[in-house]
Design a protein around this motif. Sequence first.
Motif, PDB file in Angstrom:
ATOM      1  N   GLY A  10       0.810  -1.219   0.000  1.00 44.67           N
ATOM      2  CA  GLY A  10       0.000   0.000   0.000  1.00 44.67           C
ATOM      3  C   GLY A  10       0.837   1.261   0.000  1.00 44.67           C
ATOM      4  N   GLY A  11       0.527   2.146  -0.934  1.00 50.04           N
ATOM      5  CA  GLY A  11       1.256   3.424  -1.035  1.00 50.04           C
ATOM      6  C   GLY A  11       0.395   4.595  -0.590  1.00 50.04           C
ATOM      7  N   HIS A  13      -1.063   6.814   2.982  1.00 53.60           N
ATOM      8  CA  HIS A  13      -0.326   7.580   4.006  1.00 53.60           C
ATOM      9  C   HIS A  13       0.306   6.655   5.037  1.00 53.60           C
ATOM     10  N   ALA A  14      -0.339   5.526   5.297  1.00 59.65           N
ATOM     11  CA  ALA A  14       0.246   4.554   6.223  1.00 59.65           C
ATOM     12  C   ALA A  14       1.454   3.881   5.574  1.00 59.65           C
ATOM     13  N   THR A  33       2.531  -1.441  -4.419  1.00 60.47           N
ATOM     14  CA  THR A  33       1.284  -0.707  -4.477  1.00 60.47           C
ATOM     15  C   THR A  33       0.678  -0.825  -5.865  1.00 60.47           C
ATOM     16  N   MET A  34      -0.655  -0.697  -5.917  1.00 61.95           N
ATOM     17  CA  MET A  34      -1.354  -0.950  -7.182  1.00 61.95           C
ATOM     18  C   MET A  34      -0.879  -0.029  -8.290  1.00 61.95           C
ATOM     19  N   SER A  43      -7.162  11.126  -0.929  1.00 61.79           N
ATOM     20  CA  SER A  43      -8.388  10.539  -1.493  1.00 61.79           C
ATOM     21  C   SER A  43      -9.592  11.429  -1.276  1.00 61.79           C
ATOM     22  N   CYS A  44      -9.554  12.196  -0.188  1.00 63.07           N
ATOM     23  CA  CYS A  44     -10.752  12.975   0.130  1.00 63.07           C
ATOM     24  C   CYS A  44     -10.379  14.450   0.184  1.00 63.07           C
ATOM     25  N   GLY A 120       1.941  -3.128  -8.661  1.00 65.49           N
ATOM     26  CA  GLY A 120       1.153  -4.345  -8.897  1.00 65.49           C
ATOM     27  C   GLY A 120       0.258  -4.620  -7.707  1.00 65.49           C
ATOM     28  N   VAL A 122      -1.048  -7.234  -4.759  1.00 66.48           N
ATOM     29  CA  VAL A 122      -0.777  -8.444  -3.978  1.00 66.48           C
ATOM     30  C   VAL A 122      -2.074  -9.235  -3.890  1.00 66.48           C
ATOM     31  N   CYS A 150      -1.114  -2.210   4.533  1.00 66.80           N
ATOM     32  CA  CYS A 150      -1.713  -0.863   4.644  1.00 66.80           C
ATOM     33  C   CYS A 150      -2.674  -0.686   3.472  1.00 66.80           C
ATOM     34  N   GLY A 152      -5.789   0.283   3.131  1.00 62.04           N
ATOM     35  CA  GLY A 152      -6.749   1.392   3.074  1.00 62.04           C
ATOM     36  C   GLY A 152      -8.166   0.954   2.798  1.00 62.04           C
ATOM     37  N   THR A 195     -17.038   5.127   4.002  1.00 62.30           N
ATOM     38  CA  THR A 195     -16.698   6.538   4.093  1.00 62.30           C
ATOM     39  C   THR A 195     -17.159   7.189   2.803  1.00 62.30           C
ATOM     40  N   GLY A 196     -17.229   8.494   2.801  1.00 59.04           N
ATOM     41  CA  GLY A 196     -17.748   9.139   1.595  1.00 59.04           C
ATOM     42  C   GLY A 196     -16.997  10.406   1.290  1.00 59.04           C
ATOM     43  N   GLN A 364      -6.288   2.780   7.533  1.00 61.87           N
ATOM     44  CA  GLN A 364      -7.744   2.628   7.419  1.00 61.87           C
ATOM     45  C   GLN A 364      -8.179   1.174   7.624  1.00 61.87           C
ATOM     46  N   GLY A 370      -8.930   8.811   8.101  1.00 59.90           N
ATOM     47  CA  GLY A 370      -8.097  10.010   8.112  1.00 59.90           C
ATOM     48  C   GLY A 370      -6.655   9.722   7.754  1.00 59.90           C
TER      49      GLY A 370
HETATM   50  C1  LIG Z   1     -14.071   8.159  -0.919  1.00 48.59           C
HETATM   51  C2  LIG Z   1     -13.225   8.399   0.276  1.00 48.59           C
HETATM   52  C3  LIG Z   1     -13.649   9.294   1.206  1.00 48.59           C
HETATM   53  C4  LIG Z   1     -12.903   9.555   2.337  1.00 48.59           C
HETATM   54  N1  LIG Z   1     -13.348  10.463   3.235  1.00 48.59           N
HETATM   55  C5  LIG Z   1     -12.603  10.786   4.306  1.00 48.59           C
HETATM   56  C6  LIG Z   1     -13.032  11.790   5.200  1.00 48.59           C
HETATM   57  O1  LIG Z   1     -14.067  12.387   5.042  1.00 48.59           O
HETATM   58  N2  LIG Z   1     -12.261  12.068   6.261  1.00 48.59           N
HETATM   59  C7  LIG Z   1     -11.103  11.409   6.478  1.00 48.59           C
HETATM   60  O2  LIG Z   1     -10.432  11.695   7.450  1.00 48.59           O
HETATM   61  N3  LIG Z   1     -10.693  10.447   5.652  1.00 48.59           N
HETATM   62  C8  LIG Z   1     -11.411  10.142   4.575  1.00 48.59           C
HETATM   63  N4  LIG Z   1     -11.006   9.181   3.717  1.00 48.59           N
HETATM   64  C9  LIG Z   1      -9.993   8.338   4.166  1.00 48.59           C
HETATM   65  C10 LIG Z   1      -8.599   8.665   3.824  1.00 48.59           C
HETATM   66  O3  LIG Z   1      -8.442   8.701   2.468  1.00 48.59           O
HETATM   67  C11 LIG Z   1      -7.856   7.554   4.451  1.00 48.59           C
HETATM   68  O4  LIG Z   1      -8.049   7.606   5.835  1.00 48.59           O
HETATM   69  C12 LIG Z   1      -6.408   7.494   4.215  1.00 48.59           C
HETATM   70  O5  LIG Z   1      -6.069   7.703   2.899  1.00 48.59           O
HETATM   71  C13 LIG Z   1      -5.998   6.111   4.669  1.00 48.59           C
HETATM   72  O6  LIG Z   1      -4.695   5.880   4.361  1.00 48.59           O
HETATM   73  P1  LIG Z   1      -4.199   4.413   4.167  1.00 48.59           P
HETATM   74  O7  LIG Z   1      -2.735   4.519   3.953  1.00 48.59           O
HETATM   75  O8  LIG Z   1      -4.677   3.571   5.268  1.00 48.59           O
HETATM   76  O9  LIG Z   1      -4.921   3.893   2.871  1.00 48.59           O
HETATM   77  P2  LIG Z   1      -5.149   4.481   1.427  1.00 48.59           P
HETATM   78  O10 LIG Z   1      -4.786   5.899   1.334  1.00 48.59           O
HETATM   79  O11 LIG Z   1      -6.518   4.058   1.050  1.00 48.59           O
HETATM   80  O12 LIG Z   1      -4.103   3.670   0.567  1.00 48.59           O
HETATM   81  C14 LIG Z   1      -4.200   2.295   0.376  1.00 48.59           C
HETATM   82  C15 LIG Z   1      -3.106   1.874  -0.556  1.00 48.59           C
HETATM   83  O13 LIG Z   1      -3.035   0.462  -0.606  1.00 48.59           O
HETATM   84  C16 LIG Z   1      -2.885   0.033  -1.950  1.00 48.59           C
HETATM   85  N5  LIG Z   1      -3.374  -1.340  -1.984  1.00 48.59           N
HETATM   86  C17 LIG Z   1      -4.508  -1.819  -1.416  1.00 48.59           C
HETATM   87  N6  LIG Z   1      -4.590  -3.145  -1.606  1.00 48.59           N
HETATM   88  C18 LIG Z   1      -3.484  -3.515  -2.316  1.00 48.59           C
HETATM   89  C19 LIG Z   1      -3.005  -4.738  -2.819  1.00 48.59           C
HETATM   90  N7  LIG Z   1      -3.670  -5.881  -2.623  1.00 48.59           N
HETATM   91  N8  LIG Z   1      -1.858  -4.741  -3.522  1.00 48.59           N
HETATM   92  C20 LIG Z   1      -1.150  -3.613  -3.718  1.00 48.59           C
HETATM   93  N9  LIG Z   1      -1.564  -2.421  -3.235  1.00 48.59           N
HETATM   94  C21 LIG Z   1      -2.705  -2.365  -2.554  1.00 48.59           C
HETATM   95  C22 LIG Z   1      -3.670   1.043  -2.746  1.00 48.59           C
HETATM   96  O14 LIG Z   1      -3.242   1.065  -4.065  1.00 48.59           O
HETATM   97  C23 LIG Z   1      -3.301   2.326  -1.993  1.00 48.59           C
HETATM   98  O15 LIG Z   1      -2.079   2.820  -2.443  1.00 48.59           O
HETATM   99  C24 LIG Z   1     -11.713   8.878   2.553  1.00 48.59           C
HETATM  100  C25 LIG Z   1     -11.285   7.946   1.603  1.00 48.59           C
HETATM  101  C26 LIG Z   1     -12.031   7.715   0.466  1.00 48.59           C
HETATM  102  C27 LIG Z   1     -11.553   6.725  -0.538  1.00 48.59           C
END
Ligand SMILES: Cc1cc2nc3c(=O)[nH]c(=O)nc-3n(C[C@H](O)[C@H](O)[C@H](O)COP(=O)(O)OP(=O)(O)OC[C@H]3O[C@@H](n4cnc5c(N)ncnc54)[C@H](O)[C@@H]3O)c2cc1C
Length: 616
Positions: A10-11, A13-14, A33-34, A43-44, A120, A122, A150, A152, A195-196, A364, A370
Amino acid sequence: MKQYDIIVIGGGHAGIEAARASARMLCSTALITMSTSTIGVLSCNPSIGGSAKGHLVKEIDAIGGIMPLIADRSGLQFKMLNTSKGPAIWSPRSQNDKFLYPMYAQQSLQNIGNLEILEGTVEKLLISGREVYGVIYNGEEIRCKALILCGGTFLNGIMYTGKEQTVGGRINEKAARGLSDSLLEYGFEIGRLKTGTPPRIYADSIDYAKVRIESGDESPTPFSHRTTHVKNTMVCYGTNTSKQTHAILEQGFIDSPMFTGLITGRGPRYCPSIEDKIYRFQERDSHQIILEPESLFGNSVYVNGFSTSLPKEIQEQALRTIPGLEHVRIEKYGYAVEYDFFYPYQLMYTLESKRLNRLYTAGQINGTSGYEEAASQGLIAGINAAAKVKGIPELILERSDAYIGVMIDDLVNKSSDEPYRIFTSLAEYRLLLRQDNAFERLYEKTAHYGLHGGSERKVVKSIQLRKELEESLQQVRIPKDSVNDIYASVQETPVKESELITTMCKRPSVTLSLIREKTSVLDSWKGTAFDSILRQADIDIKYEGYIARHLADIEKFKELEHKVIPTGYDYDGLTSLSSESREKLKKIKPQSIGQASRIPGVSPTDISLLVIDLKR
Ligand SMILES: Cc1cc2nc3c(=O)[nH]c(=O)nc-3n(C[C@H](O)[C@H](O)[C@H](O)COP(=O)(O)OP(=O)(O)OC[C@H]3O[C@@H](n4cnc5c(N)ncnc54)[C@H](O)[C@@H]3O)c2cc1C
């Protein structure tokens, strides 16, 4: 076959923080990451920080993470929130450029010697017994000593706008399938959350005569100690919904995936969709909307406060009833996404899974919402996975250390089935966990992990200077006439005798910078470079009594935290426990009495029984 010390999936924030921490701790690391071009995407909302989230960003800075620096570099507007209230809840927030943020995030991962970025998906985790040893990615096997997941909002993600459903984790991006199934087999409890996001509109379709300007701070301050200067380069705009807007939105309820039952996962209570707000707060005729430009290089504006998954035509009609948006053109419609998450009671405080060794999850996927919550978990997971691989002590932050500690403790012990967001009200030692003293709280505890690059030395020096200042002020007395001059300037009642500076500063409107301005005693502290030192010394003096009480409470708290419950403790053997407590304790498996006492449903009586039994 490729082999790394650590694989991060996952790329977001985490994943960024996890991969960077692991690589900087000299572990060979692969970030899979994908799509490499979406690393660091917001994303938001195009914004970092905010109430309590700003504290997390400052803590990430103190530990040596990268989010604060990227936020500063891509920042368009900076504001310290809650400044009309006490210093404990002041929180920095920035509006950010949605193109620059991911660009700097991607740059920050380039040229780190031990880090390889692989594009790619996973499809499967490789697990043998209780050990994770690799992944299948693009059909190929890659091995590792520890894995940080991570994912998301992507695991079995489904997006909704009205009755339209699309499989995906984020607009124009596919979902991750298979990973949840890999872990279900090992007994992981998985839930659904949603989430939206609001629509994005074109900036040149707003009537600016009808909206109010929302400016940043006059003297904006950066998140990171590595940044010397930030400036505001744009403003936001405020407007409001009306009864007419609500009436139109209500017409769409019959097609709303939330009301028709298509979405079953819970959404964030504190960040509700506009349809949720109208439904829950029917007495309100209006809700605030902030129009936030998303970039200096585009024409796109984020409609903050209008998150929705209602049908497209309803979104458009409703927006056009809002002052300033009568002729609005929509760039992207709002949508909701529903995804899998892992109940976080299945984690240890290090963010390692209790079920599988050397599997860490962050962001997430642990049920948070967030960017800041995700980044701080990524940082902790990255440090701990690397520490485990290298055989050095892991990092556990307690509730008394940091908001990060509060968040992880809440996740592990409360494991809620609605998205978790950090709030200042969740921290019992708020006055100690301020955004301005994050470095002092966390630097020494974490410096040995080697995530800093040298610029932290100036902060360490300024902490030292402040301590010297506070020490030197203890006995400084100001003559009566000068004291009364100062008091008169801020309408404080006069005194009959000279006063210690430390006594003067107890008055709410008297500050060290005021004393510096009116007397010569602080002449050697003149200049803006000393402003923040004076501000912090001022807080320490003003709140001395409260801080001392907090410190005493923390001592008691630590006593309980250090009363360890042995792994495998037999709760069934303690027959006097209530069945509710027993069930919760068996599920969460707390590591200490302190942790056990924070599990909702475990009564104080049962805690006493446990303490007595452990003494035996
Ligand atoms: C529509 C939407 C609305 C949102 N609304 C809010 C909001 O109102 N308030 C708020 O605080 N936050 C909101 N968020 C959430 C915020 O975007 C996330 O909290 C934050 O980006 C989480 O970070 P993360 O690193 O956990 O995951 P993400 O930023 O979701 O990143 C996940 C990463 O994992 C990668 N990945 C996943 N599965 C695989 C796999 N099998 N193989 C390779 N790569 C993979 C993806 O390509 C991506 O790079 C929203 C998100 C979305 C999508």
